[in-house]
Scaffold this motif. Structure first.
Motif, PDB file in Angstrom:
ATOM      1  N   ALA A  93       0.819  -1.218   0.000  1.00  0.00           N
ATOM      2  CA  ALA A  93       0.000   0.000   0.000  1.00  0.00           C
ATOM      3  C   ALA A  93       0.853   1.268   0.000  1.00  0.00           C
ATOM      4  N   PHE A  94       2.038   1.226   0.622  1.00  0.00           N
ATOM      5  CA  PHE A  94       2.929   2.375   0.702  1.00  0.00           C
ATOM      6  C   PHE A  94       3.920   2.429  -0.468  1.00  0.00           C
ATOM      7  N   ALA A  95       3.875   1.440  -1.357  1.00  0.00           N
ATOM      8  CA  ALA A  95       4.873   1.334  -2.426  1.00  0.00           C
ATOM      9  C   ALA A  95       4.942   2.612  -3.261  1.00  0.00           C
ATOM     10  N   ASP A  96       6.164   3.021  -3.546  1.00  0.00           N
ATOM     11  CA  ASP A  96       6.410   4.237  -4.322  1.00  0.00           C
ATOM     12  C   ASP A  96       7.191   3.856  -5.574  1.00  0.00           C
ATOM     13  N   ILE A  97       6.706   4.265  -6.741  1.00  0.00           N
ATOM     14  CA  ILE A  97       7.378   3.930  -7.995  1.00  0.00           C
ATOM     15  C   ILE A  97       8.807   4.467  -8.026  1.00  0.00           C
ATOM     16  N   ASN A  98       9.073   5.530  -7.264  1.00  0.00           N
ATOM     17  CA  ASN A  98      10.423   6.101  -7.208  1.00  0.00           C
ATOM     18  C   ASN A  98      11.431   5.157  -6.555  1.00  0.00           C
ATOM     19  N   ASP A  99      10.926   4.167  -5.830  1.00  0.00           N
ATOM     20  CA  ASP A  99      11.825   3.180  -5.217  1.00  0.00           C
ATOM     21  C   ASP A  99      12.390   2.215  -6.260  1.00  0.00           C
ATOM     22  N   TYR A 100      11.767   2.194  -7.446  1.00  0.00           N
ATOM     23  CA  TYR A 100      12.137   1.198  -8.453  1.00  0.00           C
ATOM     24  C   TYR A 100      12.762   1.789  -9.721  1.00  0.00           C
TER      25      TYR A 100
ATOM     26  N   MET B 239      -4.996  -0.742  -4.026  1.00  0.00           N
ATOM     27  CA  MET B 239      -6.350  -0.736  -3.487  1.00  0.00           C
ATOM     28  C   MET B 239      -6.735  -2.107  -2.927  1.00  0.00           C
ATOM     29  N   LYS B 240      -6.276  -3.177  -3.574  1.00  0.00           N
ATOM     30  CA  LYS B 240      -6.548  -4.518  -3.048  1.00  0.00           C
ATOM     31  C   LYS B 240      -5.850  -4.719  -1.700  1.00  0.00           C
ATOM     32  N   ALA B 241      -4.634  -4.172  -1.592  1.00  0.00           N
ATOM     33  CA  ALA B 241      -3.899  -4.269  -0.326  1.00  0.00           C
ATOM     34  C   ALA B 241      -4.644  -3.525   0.779  1.00  0.00           C
ATOM     35  N   LEU B 242      -5.156  -2.342   0.456  1.00  0.00           N
ATOM     36  CA  LEU B 242      -5.917  -1.560   1.433  1.00  0.00           C
ATOM     37  C   LEU B 242      -7.197  -2.285   1.844  1.00  0.00           C
ATOM     38  N   ASP B 243      -7.840  -2.913   0.867  1.00  0.00           N
ATOM     39  CA  ASP B 243      -9.065  -3.662   1.150  1.00  0.00           C
ATOM     40  C   ASP B 243      -8.770  -4.819   2.100  1.00  0.00           C
TER      41      ASP B 243
END
Length: 287
Positions: A150-157, A225-229
């Motif tokens: 849920a916290f994943a940031d595209i800038n990390d990759y 969103m699935k992770a948040l759910d």
């Protein structure tokens, strides 16, 4: 007098491995595996084990892993495939971990074939049951993984920006005369750039897809969103700190949704007026 399988079970409880049991009773390893499944050695062993421990030590996990390999009737490569699949939840990555030199497209095909084999499906389901029953996964670890998604940031990759590079012609860099200095220089242009970070420095378990096509390479993060759910439905498993993080993610998501709504262009009636005017013009022409 006790039957051979009963004596074998006692040795199993004492800590002997199935290979050692087979050798002791002059039988095959498959016969011992058959005894283990038929008389449910693993379940009986668990019932007799103390219930006050919720998390296994590394040494205990290693022993359980050895038992998993012994019980399985699959070959070593498919055993590893099942284990890696449970770890990464990605059949292609699991296959590439077993066969690292396999090209991505071939790995996709083979991973799909392996994952559909009845013996592989049965083994994965059995391993899942073992994992949950033996609490090899701490519930807090599972919650943390979904929080990471849920916290994943595209800038990390990846890294992106603008960069000055030489203009390339048919025979290499294009040379042009600098009007200020009068000297020949390599002609340069500014382009947009995107670079992936090294896999050794990122968490690959959060990625749902990595592929290379005709338009270049691309990555896809797991569904936020699935992770948040999932987190919303399993708040009881989270620690206080994790609950605070989940609340923060929800607040950020709501803010983004509200901002998006504000940015939507309001209908000022212009299109309706334009359509009405066009209709009147057509009617005038018909008259």
């Amino acid at each position: 007098m006790k039957e051979k399988y009963e004596l074998a079970y006692e040795d199993y409880l004492a800590g002997m491995k199935q290979k050692e049991i087979a050798k002791k009773y002059d039988t095959t390893i498959n016969t011992v595996k058959s005894w283990s499944r038929r008389y449910e050695w693993s379940k009986k062993k668990k019932k007799g084990a103390p219930q006050n421990k919720s998390v296994h030590t590394k040494k205990e996990c290693k022993k359980i892993a050895e038992e998993i390999v012994e019980i399985s009737e699959l070959d070593e490569e498919r055993q590893l495939f099942c284990i890696y699949y449970l770890k990464y939840h990605n059949k292609v990555k699991a296959y590439q971990k077993v066969k690292p030199s396999t090209p991505y497209n071939s790995a996709c095909v083979m991973a799909s074939r392996w994952s559909k084999q009845p013996a592989v499906i049965e083994e994965i389901n059995r391993l899942k049951k073992e994992l949950y029953e033996d609490a090899l996964l701490d519930p807090h670890d599972i919650v943390q993984k979904y929080i990471d998604i849920a916290f994943a940031d595209i800038n990390d990759y990846l890294e992106y920006g603008r960069e000055e590079v030489p203009v390339m012609g048919a025979f290499g860099p294009v040379i042009a005369k600098n009007p200020k200095t009068g000297e020949d220089e390599i002609l340069k242009q500014t382009i947009n750039t995107v670079r992936f970070k090294e896999s050794a420095y990122v968490d690959g378990t959060i990625l749902s897809e990595v592929k290379k096509g005709k338009d270049g390479a691309s990555i896809k993060l797991s569904d936020r969103m699935k992770a948040l759910d999932w987190l919303s439905k399993h708040m009881n498993l989270a620690t206080e700190e994790q609950r605070a993080k989940i609340d923060l993610i929800k607040a950020q998501t709501r803010k983004i949704a509200i901002d998006d709504e504000k940015e939507e262009i309001e209908d000022d009636g212009f299109l309706d007026a334009l359509n009405a005017s066009a209709k009147e013009d057509w009617e005038d022409e018909e008259e």
